[in-house]
Design an enzyme around this catalytic site. Structure first.
Site, short mmCIF file in Angstrom:
data_model
loop_
_atom_site.label_atom_id
_atom_site.label_comp_id
_atom_site.label_asym_id
_atom_site.label_seq_id
_atom_site.Cartn_x
_atom_site.Cartn_y
_atom_site.Cartn_z
N LYS A 120 -1.63 21.49 54.53
CA LYS A 120 -1.03 21.79 53.22
C LYS A 120 -1.86 21.09 52.16
O LYS A 120 -2.51 20.08 52.44
CB LYS A 120 0.42 21.27 53.16
CG LYS A 120 1.29 22.00 52.15
CD LYS A 120 1.78 23.33 52.67
CE LYS A 120 2.54 24.10 51.63
NZ LYS A 120 3.12 25.32 52.19
N TYR A 239 13.63 32.53 41.99
CA TYR A 239 13.25 33.92 41.70
C TYR A 239 11.77 34.00 41.37
O TYR A 239 11.36 34.55 40.34
CB TYR A 239 14.13 34.47 40.58
CG TYR A 239 14.44 35.94 40.78
CD1 TYR A 239 14.90 36.39 42.00
CD2 TYR A 239 14.25 36.87 39.76
CE1 TYR A 239 15.17 37.73 42.22
CE2 TYR A 239 14.52 38.21 39.96
CZ TYR A 239 14.97 38.64 41.20
OH TYR A 239 15.24 39.97 41.43
N GLY A 240 10.97 33.43 42.28
CA GLY A 240 9.52 33.54 42.18
C GLY A 240 9.06 34.59 43.17
O GLY A 240 9.77 35.58 43.42
N ASN A 241 7.90 34.39 43.75
CA ASN A 241 7.35 35.36 44.69
C ASN A 241 8.33 35.68 45.81
O ASN A 241 8.71 36.84 46.02
CB ASN A 241 6.01 34.81 45.26
CG ASN A 241 5.43 35.73 46.31
OD1 ASN A 241 5.84 36.88 46.46
ND2 ASN A 241 4.48 35.23 47.07
N GLY A 243 11.61 34.73 46.35
CA GLY A 243 12.97 35.10 45.94
C GLY A 243 13.05 36.53 45.44
O GLY A 243 13.97 37.28 45.78
P1 NAD Z 1 7.18 30.43 43.25
O1 NAD Z 1 6.54 29.35 42.49
O2 NAD Z 1 6.65 31.82 43.13
O3 NAD Z 1 8.75 30.49 42.94
C1 NAD Z 1 9.61 29.39 43.01
C2 NAD Z 1 10.88 29.76 42.25
O4 NAD Z 1 11.86 28.76 42.46
C3 NAD Z 1 10.71 29.88 40.74
O5 NAD Z 1 11.44 31.01 40.30
C4 NAD Z 1 11.38 28.62 40.19
O6 NAD Z 1 11.94 28.80 38.91
C5 NAD Z 1 12.46 28.45 41.21
N1 NAD Z 1 13.00 27.09 41.28
C6 NAD Z 1 12.35 25.92 41.24
N2 NAD Z 1 13.24 24.90 41.34
C7 NAD Z 1 14.46 25.48 41.46
C8 NAD Z 1 15.76 24.99 41.61
N3 NAD Z 1 16.00 23.68 41.67
N4 NAD Z 1 16.76 25.87 41.72
C9 NAD Z 1 16.53 27.19 41.67
N5 NAD Z 1 15.33 27.71 41.52
C10 NAD Z 1 14.30 26.87 41.42
O7 NAD Z 1 7.14 29.94 44.80
P2 NAD Z 1 7.27 30.84 46.09
O8 NAD Z 1 5.91 31.14 46.59
O9 NAD Z 1 8.24 31.93 45.85
O10 NAD Z 1 7.89 29.78 47.11
C11 NAD Z 1 9.31 29.53 47.20
C12 NAD Z 1 9.60 28.76 48.46
O11 NAD Z 1 9.15 29.49 49.59
C13 NAD Z 1 8.92 27.38 48.57
O12 NAD Z 1 9.73 26.47 49.25
C14 NAD Z 1 7.68 27.69 49.41
O13 NAD Z 1 7.16 26.53 50.06
C15 NAD Z 1 8.29 28.68 50.39
N6 NAD Z 1 7.31 29.50 51.05
C16 NAD Z 1 6.46 30.27 50.34
C17 NAD Z 1 5.51 31.06 51.00
C18 NAD Z 1 4.59 31.97 50.26
O14 NAD Z 1 3.91 32.76 50.94
N7 NAD Z 1 4.54 31.98 48.95
C19 NAD Z 1 5.45 31.02 52.41
C20 NAD Z 1 6.37 30.22 53.12
C21 NAD Z 1 7.29 29.47 52.42
#
Ligand code: NAD
Length: 439
Positions: A120, A239-241, A243
């Site tokens: 990581k 609600y990022g990628n 969500g």
């Molecule tokens: P991202 O940055 O695209 O989105 C994160 C979202 O979470 C944003 O909408 C942000 O506003 C919101 N957020 C942050 N803090 C918050 C809180 N306290 N309450 C509610 N919402 C909150 O990130 P992502 O890529 O969507 O990743 C989200 C999760 O999924 C992380 O834990 C990441 O480690 C995990 N993940 C991601 C991937 C990937 O391929 N992107 C793979 C495995 C796991």
């Protein structure tokens, strides 16, 4: 694992790294007592990261000033190489968080059966407060600083919170400039733009993989009271990628009702269901970049939203979100953990007691690294697979991984999280024994 066999259940642990170590210790104790003896040295070998890099570097900001940033890259396990894991840009990034996330990557790759060790990386920064040009410069300099570690056959980064295809493109370009002769250089990162060798289906892979695991659980009738996903009420945190894509997939492909959505500013709830695309369009257009205010719905706190009526809860934001007070009050029957480490140890115990069916992160969100693996294979073979092929292969991998964890859970009378850790660590122990210790 019974509630009496470890002391940690009594204390709620909010620190993700400490929680990861407890989870590891709990699984090791179980394997040692119920499956086979585990040498002390092997425990230490598996628990400790083999390489941790901290870098401090300057970035010239748009106004001409110079800011210093701190970045990390941790390779947790070299039982398999390359190592693999995302890069996070967030204000709370530190060495402990990155180390915990790298450990989860090792577990995840073992759960899905990918030939990778866990890794990581990340930079402590608030990407929302940086301009596009500043972020690009930060990424290029960070990529330069971690060049000694990364490479298509040594360590392969991917996107995580706060990073996306754009950052992966820049890391690839930086690597290529310093390694012009390296064959298949594009395999140095995954989650790249399609034009640079990215895979179809990678952007939505984490969510898609989670949906396949959920579908499999319902198909196998392992969730009490669930015969279909159609019209089930879902609440999504984050609600990022991840969500956004999970809400879209569950809504469009499975007919679920997305009743609640929240981001870092708070949440919205509608019993009749929300249209994920409309909510995202609203969020993108809003000055706050938030779902708050959509359709005139009341603004809910995180806690209120997580405990609102629903059947499936999907944490897709960040670690340490489902705390014991929330676990006590939440109404969901299923938790699909797409975020890494969203649930505390104490909350987990409460969920087990309440018979909430938890699909744990190291299984549920492994779709991202699985399609990253497909991308890496395509880069090495000079191929570009159709989306239908990527999805078919992903579904097969996720269903097989789910099957292995269910079998472990049944064989040893474990909850799904404990089973996933026991399965992943048992596999690592086998690899240590089969490889032996150098020299
Ligand atoms: P991202 O940055 O695209 O989105 C994160 C979202 O979470 C944003 O909408 C942000 O506003 C919101 N957020 C942050 N803090 C918050 C809180 N306290 N309450 C509610 N919402 C909150 O990130 P992502 O890529 O969507 O990743 C989200 C999760 O999924 C992380 O834990 C990441 O480690 C995990 N993940 C991601 C991937 C990937 O391929 N992107 C793979 C495995 C796991």
């Amino acid at each position: 694992m019974t509630h009496a066999n470890t002391a940690y259940e009594v204390k709620e642990e909010f620190d993700f790294l400490k929680r990861t170590k407890l989870e590891f210790e709990k699984a090791i104790q179980f394997i040692n007592a119920e499956i086979r003896p585990v040498e002390k040295g092997v425990r230490k070998f598996l628990e400790q990261p083999f390489r941790q890099l901290t870098v401090r570097f300057p970035v010239q900001m748009d106004n001409g000033s110079i800011e210093m940033f701190t970045g990390y890259r941790v390779q947790q396990s070299r039982l398999y190489e390359p190592t693999k894991g995302g890069i996070r840009y967030a204000p709370d990034v530190d060495l402990d968080l990155i180390t915990a996330l790298s450990f989860d990557m090792t577990m995840k790759c073992n759960v899905v059966g990918l030939p990778y060790g866990g890794a990581k990386g990340g930079v402590c920064c608030d990407p929302k407060k940086l301009s596009r040009a500043e972020l690009d410069k930060l990424t290029r300099r960070y990529a330069y600083e971690i060049l000694p570690m990364i490479g298509p056959d040594s360590d392969v980064p991917a996107p995580d919170v706060g990073t996306s295809e754009r950052e992966m493109g820049i890391i690839y370009d930086t690597y290529k400039m310093f390694n012009p002769q390296t064959p298949y250089a594009s395999a140095v990162v995954t989650g790249k733009p399609l034009n640079l060798g990215g895979s179809k289906g990678r952007r939505e892979a984490t969510a898609q993989g989670g949906a396949y695991v959920l579908e499999e659980a319902v198909k196998q009738k392992n969730i009490e009271g669930f015969s279909t996903l159609k019209d089930t009420a879902v609440v999504i945190q984050g609600y990022g990628n991840v969500g956004f894509h999970i809400s879209q997939i569950l809504h469009d492909d499975y007919g679920c009702r997305i009743v609640g959505i929240c981001d870092s500013k708070g949440g919205i709830y509608s019993e009749d269901g929300l249209n994920p695309k409309e909510v995202m369009a609203y969020k993108n257009a809003s000055p706050e970049q938030s779902v708050i205010g959509f359709d005139g719905l009341p603004h809910l706190t995180q806690e209120k939203l997580l405990t609102s009526p629903c059947e499936i809860l999907v944490p897709a934001a960040k670690e340490t979100q489902i705390l014991s007070n929330i676990a006590k009050d939440l109404e969901a029957k299923v938790i699909l953990e797409l975020a890494n480490g969203p649930t505390t140890n104490l909350a987990d115990e409460i969920l087990v007691e309440k018979k909430v069916y938890v699909l744990p992160d190291i299984l549920a969100n492994a779709g991202g690294v699985t399609v990253s693996y497909f991308e890496w294979l395509q880069n090495k073979a000079g191929e570009s697979w159709e989306l239908s092929l990527v999805k078919k292969k992903l579904q097969r991998k996720m269903a097989a991984a789910y099957g292995s964890i269910v079998e472990t859970a049944k064989n040893h009378d474990l909850d799904m999280r404990s089973a996933a850790f026991v399965y992943a660590i048992s596999k690592a122990i086998n690899v240590v024994q089969e490889r032996g210790i150098f020299p």
